[in-house]
Design a protein around this motif. Sequence first.
Motif, mmCIF file in Angstrom:
data_model
loop_
_atom_site.group_PDB
_atom_site.id
_atom_site.type_symbol
_atom_site.label_atom_id
_atom_site.label_comp_id
_atom_site.label_asym_id
_atom_site.label_seq_id
_atom_site.Cartn_x
_atom_site.Cartn_y
_atom_site.Cartn_z
ATOM 1 N N LEU A 65 0.830 -1.203 0.000
ATOM 2 C CA LEU A 65 0.000 0.000 0.000
ATOM 3 C C LEU A 65 0.865 1.254 0.000
ATOM 4 C CD1 LEU A 65 -2.552 -1.114 2.741
ATOM 5 C CD2 LEU A 65 -2.913 -1.095 0.271
ATOM 6 N N ASP A 66 0.392 2.281 -0.677
ATOM 7 C CA ASP A 66 1.054 3.578 -0.686
ATOM 8 C C ASP A 66 0.465 4.421 0.443
ATOM 9 O OD1 ASP A 66 1.376 6.466 -1.318
ATOM 10 O OD2 ASP A 66 2.344 5.688 -3.125
ATOM 11 N N TRP A 67 1.311 5.070 1.238
ATOM 12 C CA TRP A 67 0.833 5.839 2.386
ATOM 13 C C TRP A 67 -0.096 6.984 1.988
ATOM 14 C CZ3 TRP A 67 1.989 11.016 3.095
ATOM 15 C CH2 TRP A 67 3.007 11.544 2.297
ATOM 16 N N ARG A 68 -0.023 7.432 0.746
ATOM 17 C CA ARG A 68 -0.866 8.535 0.293
ATOM 18 C C ARG A 68 -2.253 8.077 -0.148
ATOM 19 N NH1 ARG A 68 4.336 10.126 -2.975
ATOM 20 N NH2 ARG A 68 4.088 7.909 -3.219
ATOM 21 N N GLU A 69 -2.486 6.765 -0.212
ATOM 22 C CA GLU A 69 -3.755 6.242 -0.717
ATOM 23 C C GLU A 69 -4.421 5.271 0.253
ATOM 24 O OE1 GLU A 69 -2.935 4.614 -4.569
ATOM 25 O OE2 GLU A 69 -2.009 6.476 -5.259
ATOM 26 N N VAL A 70 -4.220 5.489 1.532
ATOM 27 C CA VAL A 70 -4.757 4.595 2.558
ATOM 28 C C VAL A 70 -6.254 4.810 2.722
ATOM 29 C CG1 VAL A 70 -4.663 4.075 5.020
ATOM 30 C CG2 VAL A 70 -2.563 4.472 3.763
ATOM 31 N N ARG A 71 -6.965 3.699 2.885
ATOM 32 C CA ARG A 71 -8.413 3.731 3.125
ATOM 33 C C ARG A 71 -8.673 3.488 4.614
ATOM 34 N NH1 ARG A 71 -10.536 -1.029 0.834
ATOM 35 N NH2 ARG A 71 -8.544 -1.850 1.451
ATOM 36 N N LEU A 72 -9.849 3.785 5.065
ATOM 37 C CA LEU A 72 -10.221 3.566 6.457
ATOM 38 C C LEU A 72 -10.067 2.086 6.827
ATOM 39 C CD1 LEU A 72 -11.277 4.734 9.078
ATOM 40 C CD2 LEU A 72 -13.598 4.422 8.210
ATOM 41 N N GLU A 73 -10.397 1.196 5.908
ATOM 42 C CA GLU A 73 -10.282 -0.236 6.163
ATOM 43 C C GLU A 73 -8.830 -0.630 6.422
ATOM 44 O OE1 GLU A 73 -11.804 1.076 3.473
ATOM 45 O OE2 GLU A 73 -13.906 0.623 3.893
ATOM 46 N N ASP A 74 -7.901 0.027 5.736
ATOM 47 C CA ASP A 74 -6.476 -0.250 5.952
ATOM 48 C C ASP A 74 -6.062 0.117 7.369
ATOM 49 O OD1 ASP A 74 -6.220 -1.021 3.237
ATOM 50 O OD2 ASP A 74 -5.906 1.075 2.656
ATOM 51 N N LEU A 75 -6.587 1.214 7.857
ATOM 52 C CA LEU A 75 -6.279 1.639 9.222
ATOM 53 C C LEU A 75 -6.798 0.623 10.237
ATOM 54 C CD1 LEU A 75 -4.960 3.808 10.928
ATOM 55 C CD2 LEU A 75 -7.124 5.044 10.893
ATOM 56 N N GLY A 76 -7.998 0.113 10.008
ATOM 57 C CA GLY A 76 -8.549 -0.922 10.890
ATOM 58 C C GLY A 76 -7.702 -2.180 10.867
ATOM 59 N N GLU A 77 -7.229 -2.568 9.681
ATOM 60 C CA GLU A 77 -6.363 -3.742 9.585
ATOM 61 C C GLU A 77 -5.035 -3.502 10.294
ATOM 62 O OE1 GLU A 77 -5.955 -4.926 5.504
ATOM 63 O OE2 GLU A 77 -8.126 -5.120 5.254
ATOM 64 N N PHE A 78 -4.537 -2.274 10.239
ATOM 65 C CA PHE A 78 -3.298 -1.930 10.935
ATOM 66 C C PHE A 78 -3.459 -2.103 12.439
ATOM 67 C CE2 PHE A 78 -0.776 1.577 12.964
ATOM 68 C CZ PHE A 78 0.471 0.982 12.823
ATOM 69 N N VAL A 79 -4.572 -1.651 12.988
ATOM 70 C CA VAL A 79 -4.820 -1.793 14.425
ATOM 71 C C VAL A 79 -4.858 -3.277 14.800
ATOM 72 C CG1 VAL A 79 -6.486 -1.389 16.276
ATOM 73 C CG2 VAL A 79 -5.957 0.437 14.645
ATOM 74 N N ALA A 80 -5.517 -4.093 13.989
ATOM 75 C CA ALA A 80 -5.549 -5.537 14.244
ATOM 76 C C ALA A 80 -4.143 -6.124 14.145
ATOM 77 C CB ALA A 80 -6.487 -6.230 13.261
ATOM 78 N N TRP A 81 -3.375 -5.677 13.172
ATOM 79 C CA TRP A 81 -2.000 -6.137 12.979
ATOM 80 C C TRP A 81 -1.136 -5.798 14.188
ATOM 81 C CZ3 TRP A 81 2.650 -3.353 12.048
ATOM 82 C CH2 TRP A 81 3.695 -4.085 11.493
ATOM 83 N N LEU A 82 -1.342 -4.603 14.763
ATOM 84 C CA LEU A 82 -0.577 -4.202 15.952
ATOM 85 C C LEU A 82 -0.863 -5.106 17.144
ATOM 86 C CD1 LEU A 82 -0.819 -0.308 15.923
ATOM 87 C CD2 LEU A 82 1.228 -1.701 15.536
ATOM 88 N N ARG A 83 -2.050 -5.678 17.182
ATOM 89 C CA ARG A 83 -2.417 -6.549 18.304
ATOM 90 C C ARG A 83 -1.737 -7.914 18.236
ATOM 91 N NH1 ARG A 83 -8.579 -4.675 17.946
ATOM 92 N NH2 ARG A 83 -8.391 -2.836 19.264
#
Length: 120
Positions: A65-83
């Motif tokens: 993923l490109d940091w300039r084209e992140v979707r809200l769903e990507d952010l949710g997946e990131f939070v899950a990934w951090l867990r």
Amino acid sequence: MLVQRVLMPDSPLESWTVLGDKGGIVEPIERYLVYLTDIERSPNTIKAYAHDLKDWFVFLDRRGLDWREVRLEDLGEFVAWLRLPPAGRDGGVTLLPSAEHHCRGDHGQPEAVRGQRSVR
């Protein structure tokens, strides 16, 4: 990626940067960390941001993923990934444990329910 301490020549200022896998500075992260340094944020604050941004960019890189084209769903997946434990973030884990599994106590009741008093 690597978080690296930066000491300014002829200055007491200390800051942090993030180096990419090939050893170069990660520009978008660097611009923000320089901004934090310029507005005199604590080196500890800058270090914390550096680590968090490193995690974000590692996540984005592993998903292509490109940091300039992140979707809200990507952010949710990131939070899950951090867990996930750090060892599980390499893609080897495909299913997160359910919250229900972890919050059940004795007799299969959720912790919040077990031990509650009944109102009469």
